[in-house]
Design a protein around this motif. Structure first.
Motif, short mmCIF file in Angstrom:
data_model
loop_
_atom_site.label_atom_id
_atom_site.label_comp_id
_atom_site.label_asym_id
_atom_site.label_seq_id
_atom_site.Cartn_x
_atom_site.Cartn_y
_atom_site.Cartn_z
N GLY A 195 41.20 22.57 -123.62
CA GLY A 195 41.69 22.81 -124.73
C GLY A 195 40.63 23.19 -125.85
N ILE A 196 41.02 23.45 -127.07
CA ILE A 196 40.09 23.71 -128.08
C ILE A 196 39.09 22.51 -128.57
CG2 ILE A 196 41.55 23.21 -130.18
CD1 ILE A 196 40.43 25.50 -131.50
N ASN A 197 39.84 21.28 -128.47
CA ASN A 197 38.92 19.98 -128.52
C ASN A 197 37.76 19.87 -127.38
OD1 ASN A 197 40.26 19.22 -130.89
ND2 ASN A 197 41.69 18.07 -129.45
N GLN A 198 37.98 20.31 -126.45
CA GLN A 198 36.85 20.51 -125.35
C GLN A 198 35.86 21.51 -125.40
OE1 GLN A 198 40.09 20.28 -122.45
NE2 GLN A 198 39.02 18.80 -121.38
N ALA A 204 29.93 19.90 -124.29
CA ALA A 204 29.04 20.55 -123.01
C ALA A 204 29.21 22.07 -123.07
CB ALA A 204 29.31 20.15 -121.91
N PRO A 205 30.38 22.48 -123.07
CA PRO A 205 30.49 24.19 -123.06
C PRO A 205 29.91 24.73 -124.27
CG PRO A 205 32.65 22.98 -122.34
CD PRO A 205 31.90 21.99 -122.85
N TYR A 206 30.03 23.94 -125.45
CA TYR A 206 29.60 24.77 -126.81
C TYR A 206 28.02 24.55 -126.55
CZ TYR A 206 28.79 25.20 -131.80
OH TYR A 206 28.21 25.56 -133.19
N THR A 207 27.48 23.69 -125.97
CA THR A 207 25.96 23.50 -125.90
C THR A 207 25.71 24.67 -124.73
OG1 THR A 207 26.03 21.15 -126.28
CG2 THR A 207 23.92 22.06 -125.12
N ASP A 208 26.41 24.80 -124.02
CA ASP A 208 26.25 25.90 -122.85
C ASP A 208 25.95 27.11 -123.52
OD1 ASP A 208 26.00 27.36 -120.34
OD2 ASP A 208 28.22 27.08 -119.94
N LEU A 209 27.03 27.57 -124.29
CA LEU A 209 27.11 28.83 -125.20
C LEU A 209 25.67 29.13 -125.84
CD1 LEU A 209 29.99 30.22 -127.00
CD2 LEU A 209 27.84 30.10 -128.02
#
Length: 710
Positions: A195-198, A204-209
């Motif tokens: 979901g958007i909250n994740q 972690a996905p945001y940091t991965d990006l």
């Protein structure tokens, strides 16, 4: 066929293109594209056997070359490069927000499993997409030590196959073979079921990006080429089907702002917010409320950086939630088309809903249509009951008797009288696709874009998004004047007029200032406008005069139809205090130009050639500002806007009051013709460029509610 080895990154430019986008320069004429071998699956071509090393250049201006001529009809130099609004200069400026472009542009697919190609097997793009790049760890692969850039191709990883990345690259290349396109590097960062909250800042996905973006920049620097993060394509929403629209919207807007801030050093623009977020609107789990889909639509309306590129229902699916390989490529191509339009024109063309109104049992729903006319298509789009439309009032769902489309509107006739608050809905209730708990529809524009795979042509339509609008009930016996509603009046203005209905519309809606007639003026009141008719020959006065004196600083916003009568060698005065010898204001000349003039400065803006929709009889909006050394004209019509700024000279006020039409010029070279106006706003100060753009945007929204579109 076996998957070939990736082609090492040589950073060679595409033959026939010009990769060097130097600030302030002009691009050389492109050469004709050479023959590079036979077509391969997915519409790609094999890389040529020899490449020419890329020549490092200074960072680019940030935009692709404009196709506009070097000079306008007034012989004033026009910029041959799109540039950011900066409040000055002597040429044309794009008032949209163009895509940042460098020699190497990173495009990141981000979101749920469809961003990474879940179930999109077998892959279509098994041969390198010429001149596009990915990480050596794969299009879904991470960054880090030893990871290089190689030519883009897709691969199968367990149940993951074709991602939208190849579609982005293919469409970008095919749409830009003549203008020196930048080279793309693509990454798929999809997390199944998230979901958007994740996915927001701090996860972690945001940091991965961010890590992948940073590594791509490092690789570009190592290759000696300029770099930009061009866009983050958002493919998400199915897992948040039950989230409220307002909640999802806030998180979506914050996500782009956070990405913009965290990628600041990778987005050219001297602090301008140029990071774009194209979106594939989710169609699954609409039955839970449709919050994410409607929030994405609202974001596209409110933000110049969010763009709806496709509703998921138009994409072929492998199952009830995941795109097929063809669907994944189509999603990418829709995003690539939008990115190309942003890079070249500063605006992505999207089929978008406007206002709806009813008289009796007839409902008219207006749309912003990139390529008219609208079509109901049950071939390219999944056949759907009632073509996806529903009408709901206080008594519930209303039976529909008929649906038809015209150029830019949908006409719905219902089987009973409407009761109370009414809403018209599209692709929110009826499902013709088999998407789980989803919905679809058959409305699209006449865009004829297509692509080929294995000798088969596939249409790439602009399908209508999931949408709903409140219906304004109009009377049978009178012409209703629809007030702005949720779109605010310009309360900081001297006054604000919206014409139509009767003479009461000559009284301002903010400060009750009254417009008076110049000369013996005949006027006709339409539903949402006033027509000032020709006066008697010899008097040449057909205007409405305000009580605001012509001052050193002032701004005029006026919405009018392009005059249909232009007599050779004469002028039609539109607004201000202009006559042939004194005063300032706007005129339309015999050569088909809108002209801004005062006692010291004059230049022409050719609406017929500078903008789509500028033909006679079309609605346009003009914002004319003047002050101490600041003069500008912002012109908007269907599908385009142009700003012309001139920053020398001084303002010479005259002892007259500002008006619309010909209030003062009693001369034979001022031709009389019918002039039709819908809105007028006067400020007794010189608005900034940003204020002018914002005021024009609000006017466009207000006028759309009244059936006036520009």
């Amino acid at each position: 066929m076996p998957t070939p080895s990736p082609v090492p990154d040589t950073d060679a430019p595409t033959p026939g293109t010009v990769p060097s986008l130097v600030a302030g320069g002009s691009a050389p004429s492109p050469a004709a594209p050479p023959s590079v071998g036979p077509s391969l699956p997915g519409g790609v071509v094999a890389s040529p056997p020899e490449v020419t090393p890329e020549v490092p250049v200074q960072p680019p201006a940030g935009f692709l070359p404009s196709t506009k001529a070097d000079t306008d009809a007034g012989n004033i130099p026009a910029r041959t490069w799109r540039a950011a609004i900066n409040g000055g200069g002597d040429g044309y400026f794009a008032v949209r927000h163009p895509l940042p472009v460098a020699q190497r542009c990173h495009v990141i697919l981000y979101g749920q499993s469809n961003a990474s190609g879940s179930d999109a097997v077998p892959v279509l793009t098994t041969t390198a997409v010429y001149d596009a790049l990915r990480f050596s760890t794969g299009v879904r692969g991470g960054s880090g030590g030893g990871v290089t850039a190689v030519s883009l191709l897709e691969s199968t990883d367990d149940t993951q196959g074709e991602t939208p990345c190849s579609g982005v690259a293919l469409q970008w290349t095919e749409d830009g073979t003549v203008d020196g396109a930048a080279r793309l590097i693509l990454s798929a960062v999809g997390y199944g079921g998230y979901g958007i909250n994740q996915l927001v800042k701090g996860t972690a996905p945001y940091t991965d990006l961010l890590s992948r973006a940073s590594h791509a920049r490092t690789l570009s620097g190592g290759a000696g080429v300029s770099h930009a993060v061009a866009a983050v394509v958002w493919v998400q929403g199915e897992s948040d089907g039950a989230m409220a629209q307002a909640t999802y919207l806030e998180k979506l807007l914050d996500l782009r702002e956070d990405l913009q801030a965290d990628l600041r050093n990778q987005v050219p623009g001297d602090g301008e917010d140029f990071l774009h977020l194209p979106m594939v609107q989710p169609s699954a789990h609409i039955n839970l409320g449709g919050g994410p889909a409607l929030a994405q639509l609202e974001a596209a309306v409110r933000s110049p950086y969010h763009h709806l590129v496709a509703p998921a229902y138009m994409l072929p699916h492998a199952n009830n939630i995941h795109y097929s390989a063809l669907g994944a490529q189509m999603a990418g191509r829709a995003a690539g088309r939008a990115l190309r339009e942003l890079a070249e024109h500063g605006e992505a063309r999207t089929l978008m809903p406007l206002g709806a109104s009813s008289r009796g049992r007839e409902i008219i729903w207006h749309w912003n249509v990139p390529v008219p006319p609208l079509l109901l298509d049950s071939s390219a789009l999944p056949p759907t009951p009632s073509h996806g439309f529903q009408v709901e009032d206080e008594d519930g769902m209303v039976p529909i008797s008929s649906i038809e489309v015209m150029d830019d509107r949908v006409r719905i006739v219902v089987a009973r009288d409407l009761e109370g608050d009414t809403e018209v809905r599209y692709a929110l209730d009826n499902n013709g696709t088999g998407i789980i708990n989803g919905a679809s529809g058959n409305l699209r524009d006449s865009t004829a874009d297509a692509f080929w795979i294995d000798g088969i042509s596939h249409l790439l339509p602009r399908a209508a998004p999931h949408a709903k609008r409140a219906v304004k009930h109009l009377r049978h016996d009178a012409a209703d004047v629809i007030l702005p509603g949720e779109v605010p009046l310009e309360e900081d203005a001297f006054d604000h007029w919206q014409f139509g209905g009767d003479s009461s519309s000559l009284t301002g809606l903010v400060n009750s200032e009254v417009l008076t007639r110049a000369g013996v003026l005949a006027a006709t009141y339409e539903d949402s406008s006033i027509i000032l008719h020709k006066d008697d020959p010899g008097s040449h006065l057909q205007g409405l005069v305000s009580t605001m004196p012509d001052g050193i600083e002032q701004t005029i916003l006026v919405v009018l139809r392009v005059p249909t009568e232009v007599v050779g060698g004469t002028y039609q005065i539109i607004a201000g205090t202009a006559d042939p010898f004194t005063g300032s204001g706007l005129t339309c000349d015999f050569a088909g130009h809108v002209k801004f003039s005062n006692t010291l400065n004059a230049f022409n803006l050719p609406y017929a050639s500078a903008m789509t929709g500028g033909e006679t009889g079309a609605w346009i909006c003009l914002v004319f500002r003047e002050g101490a050394g600041k003069f500008g004209l912002l012109l908007s019509g269907v599908g385009n806007r142009e700003f012309h700024d001139y920053t020398t000279g001084t303002k010479e006020p005259v002892e007259r009051n500002v008006g619309i039409g010909n209030c003062y010029a009693n001369y034979s070279n001022c031709n009389d013709a019918d002039l039709e106006f819908a809105e007028l706003v006067l400020w007794n100060r010189c608005l900034s460029v940003r204020e002018c753009i914002d005021a024009l945007t609000r006017s466009r929204q207000r006028m759309a509610q009244r059936g006036v579109f520009f």
